[in-house]
Structure formats: structure tokens, C-alpha cells
Write an enzyme that holds these catalytic residues in place. Structure first.
Site, PDB file in Angstrom:
ATOM      1  N   LYS A  35       0.855  -1.229   0.090  1.00 16.73           N
ATOM      2  CA  LYS A  35      -0.065  -0.099  -0.002  1.00 16.73           C
ATOM      3  C   LYS A  35       0.973   1.163  -0.197  1.00 16.73           C
ATOM      4  O   LYS A  35       1.140   1.918   1.106  1.00 16.73           O
ATOM      5  CB  LYS A  35      -0.898  -0.014   1.200  1.00 16.73           C
ATOM      6  CG  LYS A  35      -2.102   0.866   0.963  1.00 16.73           C
ATOM      7  CD  LYS A  35      -3.208   0.355   2.168  1.00 16.73           C
ATOM      8  CE  LYS A  35      -4.121   1.267   2.319  1.00 16.73           C
ATOM      9  NZ  LYS A  35      -5.063   1.795   1.269  1.00 16.73           N
TER      10      LYS A  35
HETATM   11  N1  PMP Z   1      -7.756  -1.490  -3.278  1.00 16.90           N
HETATM   12  C1  PMP Z   1      -7.035  -0.290  -2.937  1.00 16.90           C
HETATM   13  C2  PMP Z   1      -6.384   0.330  -4.010  1.00 16.90           C
HETATM   14  C3  PMP Z   1      -7.152   0.219  -1.764  1.00 16.90           C
HETATM   15  O1  PMP Z   1      -6.582   1.455  -1.379  1.00 16.90           O
HETATM   16  C4  PMP Z   1      -7.991  -0.360  -0.605  1.00 16.90           C
HETATM   17  C5  PMP Z   1      -8.011   0.180   0.667  1.00 16.90           C
HETATM   18  N2  PMP Z   1      -7.039  -0.152   1.749  1.00 16.90           N
HETATM   19  C6  PMP Z   1      -8.633  -1.578  -0.996  1.00 16.90           C
HETATM   20  C7  PMP Z   1      -8.332  -2.002  -2.091  1.00 16.90           C
HETATM   21  C8  PMP Z   1      -9.308  -2.555  -0.178  1.00 16.90           C
HETATM   22  O2  PMP Z   1      -8.405  -2.872   1.154  1.00 16.90           O
HETATM   23  P1  PMP Z   1      -8.797  -3.307   2.568  1.00 16.90           P
HETATM   24  O3  PMP Z   1      -9.895  -3.965   2.430  1.00 16.90           O
HETATM   25  O4  PMP Z   1      -7.568  -3.870   3.071  1.00 16.90           O
HETATM   26  O5  PMP Z   1      -9.108  -1.766   3.320  1.00 16.90           O
END
Ligand code: PMP
Length: 299
Positions: free
Chosen positions: A153
Site C-alpha cells: 500500500k
Molecule cells: N484497493 C485499494 C487500491 C485500496 O486502497 C484499498 C483500501 N485499503 C482496498 C483495495 C481495500 O483494501 P482493504 O479491504 O484492506 O481496506
């Protein structure tokens, strides 16, 4: 932005207004930061953080992807998060840890640049509402999986998200859906994608997405509690026309039903997506005993 009393910076809690960085901070110029988005819920047994271990693990994985030497251990970050929620006297909140290359020199490689870490706990601000979302397939391609490390991320990835979602908003839509380098569906700006067809939950493979923790949680709940088949596969946009329901998911959004993608309309009553959304809502509030291990008490 609603403020809180404290922000945690490099090992200590400081007043909100004092949590500042130098304008020559490396990450500000080159996007060399990694972050997390985590939720704390106000449950009947007090504030609880959802899947804290998984989020802290991903935070450290992301730091590794950017060659950061973590200045704190996973245990220290976990305690810092829980202590900060207590200090800010929050029952529920959105938690934002960020690790960033700081202030030392310019130039893309952050060699010898110090790694700094901050954590904010802020009141939750809903991302996509309860209304079925109108979605536009973006003219921007999702970052090529060979252009970065998709499972991390990384802040720099979010210029791609910002461009796509800005474009969608400017055209009057609620959210963007980005396709990957092969023309298959990848994800939204900060949400993962699912469609439901013939009683099967279908979601793109991990190849060109951030594999979300909500995505993984929903796949497990659908399979193990609702008895719905789950498949990870390539989804061409032409297959959308055959889908019964579609939704986005993510930590901030939870489950957001999709009403349309460009010209393709979906059933807005979305019975299965809404059933999954309701179940997820119970799980995060600690109302499903089999999944209490997904929650970490703040106190
Ligand atoms: N894709 C992206 C690009 C994101 O930024 C997020 C948010 N973190 C998600 C998917 C969903 O991930 P999560 O369920 O871990 O929040």
C-alpha cells in the site's frame, strides 16, 4: 477534517497542531511512503479494532517493499495504535498509520533517508454511502503489475487512484473502476470489486490489485457462513452484462452496492450483496461468535 487531541509521531503522542513535517520531506516529493487504513468499531463490549494483526502485517510488508528499515516493531505499532485510541477517547474511528521517508536529500532513491512513522485516529468519514453507486470505467489503466509492487500500500500508487476517481466524479459518477494492462477488471480507486453471477461470488485475482483485507474477510464469510461459492478469476468488462449483482468493498466502505457500471445496470436490491453487507456489519461489531478473533479490544 475532524481533528482529535493527539497524533502519534515517531514514538510519542503530540498535540494535533504540532504533528508537522518539513516541506523537503522525501515522501512529499516522490510518493515514497506506505500506509494503512484500519477501523475501530464501537461494539457492545467496548471499542474493538477489526483485523489489526493483518493490517499491521501488511503495513510492515509495504515498508519492506519500499526497502524501509522499520524504526519500530509490530508490537510497538500495535500498542501505539491502541494507546492513541484511548488517549483520544474515541469509541470508534478510522486509523491511519503512515511510514514515510523523511528529510535528508532529494533524488528518487531514498538511500540513507530516515524512515519516520505517524499514526492518526480520526472520526470515521463514510467513503461510498448506502445508495447504489454509479460507476465509470476509467480511461486510466490500473498501475501495471510490473511497474510496482501491487500488494504493497504505497502512497505513490494513489496518484493513479486520484486521477481515475477525479475523472469519474467530474463526469458525474460516484466511483471509478480501473482495468488492468490486459483489459480485465482490476479495482476501484481504493476498493476491491466483486460481482455475483449464478450464486457465485467472483472477484479479480491478486495480480493487479491491492488484495484487500475486507475482500479476504468477505470471501471467507460468503463461503463459510452463507454457503456461496467464491472464485478468483479474470473478469472482462463484457462479462458484466451477465452479472446479477456487483459491489465494491474496503475498510472504509465495507460493502457498497453498485447500481451501474457505464451502461450496464445491476439489480439495486442486490439481495446477496446486502445479506453479505449485513453479515459483515455483525462481524465487525463482534456479534458473530466464530469471528471474535478478528477483533482486538482497545481496553
Ligand atoms: N484497493 C485499494 C487500491 C485500496 O486502497 C484499498 C483500501 N485499503 C482496498 C483495495 C481495500 O483494501 P482493504 O479491504 O484492506 O481496506
Amino acid at each position: 477534517m475532524q481533528t482529535t487531541t493527539f497524533i502519534w509521531m515517531d514514538g510519542k503522542q503530540v498535540p494535533w497542531a504540532e504533528a508537522q513535517v518539513h516541506v523537503m520531506t522525501h515522501a512529499l516529493h516522490y510518493g515514497t511512503a506506505v500506509f494503512e487504513g484500519i477501523r475501530c468499531y464501537d461494539t457492545a463490549n467496548g471499542p474493538m479494532v477489526f483485523r489489526l494483526t493483518e493490517h499491521v502485517d501488511r503495513f510492515f510488508y509495504s515498508m519492506g517493499a519500499l526497502s524501509m528499515t522499520p524504526p519500530f516493531t509490530k508490537e510497538e505499532i500495535t500498542h501505539a495504535i491502541l494507546n492513541l485510541i484511548r488517549s483520544n477517547e474515541l469509541k470508534s474511528c478510522y486509523i491511519r498509520p503512515l511510514a514515510y521517508y523523511g528529510y535528508k536529500r532529494l533524488g528518487p532513491p531514498p538511500t540513507d533517508v530516515p524512515v519516520q512513522v505517524m499514526i492518526a485516529t480520526i472520526p470515521y468519514d463514510p467513503y461510498l454511502g448506502d445508495k447504489a453507486a454509479r460507476v465509470k470505467i476509467s480511461s486510466f489503466m490500473r498501475i501495471h503489475p510490473k511497474s510496482s509492487i501491487m500488494g504493497a500500500k504505497i502512497s505513490g500508487h494513489y496518484t493513479n487512484s486520484a486521477l481515475a476517481v477525479l475523472e469519474a466524479h467530474q463526469a458525474g459518477y460516484d466511483e471509478a473502476l480501473l482495468l488492468d494492462d490486459r483489459g480485465n477488471i482490476a479495482e476501484g480507486g481504493a476498493v476491491n470489486f466483486f460481482m455475483i453471477k449464478n450464486n457465485t461470488l467472483i472477484t479479480p485475482t491478486e495480480r493487479s490489485i491491492l488484495p484487500g483485507i475486507t475482500r479476504l474477510s468477505l470471501m471467507e464469510l460468503a463461503r463459510d457462513i452463507m454457503g456461496i461459492k467464491v472464485e478468483e478469476q479474470d473478469i472482462s468488462p463484457t462479462e458484466l452484462a451477465d452479472a446479477d449483482e456487483a459491489f465494491f468493498c474496503g475498510t472504509a466502505t465495507e460493502v457498497a452496492v453498485i447500481g451501474s457500471i457505464d451502461e450496464v445496470m445491476f439489480d439495486e436490491t442486490a439481495p446477496q450483496a446486502r445479506a453479505l453487507k449485513a453479515l459483515y456489519g455483525e462481524v465487525v461489531l463482534g456479534q458473530v461468535s466464530d469471528y471474535l478473533s478478528w477483533l482486538t479490544p482497545v481496553k
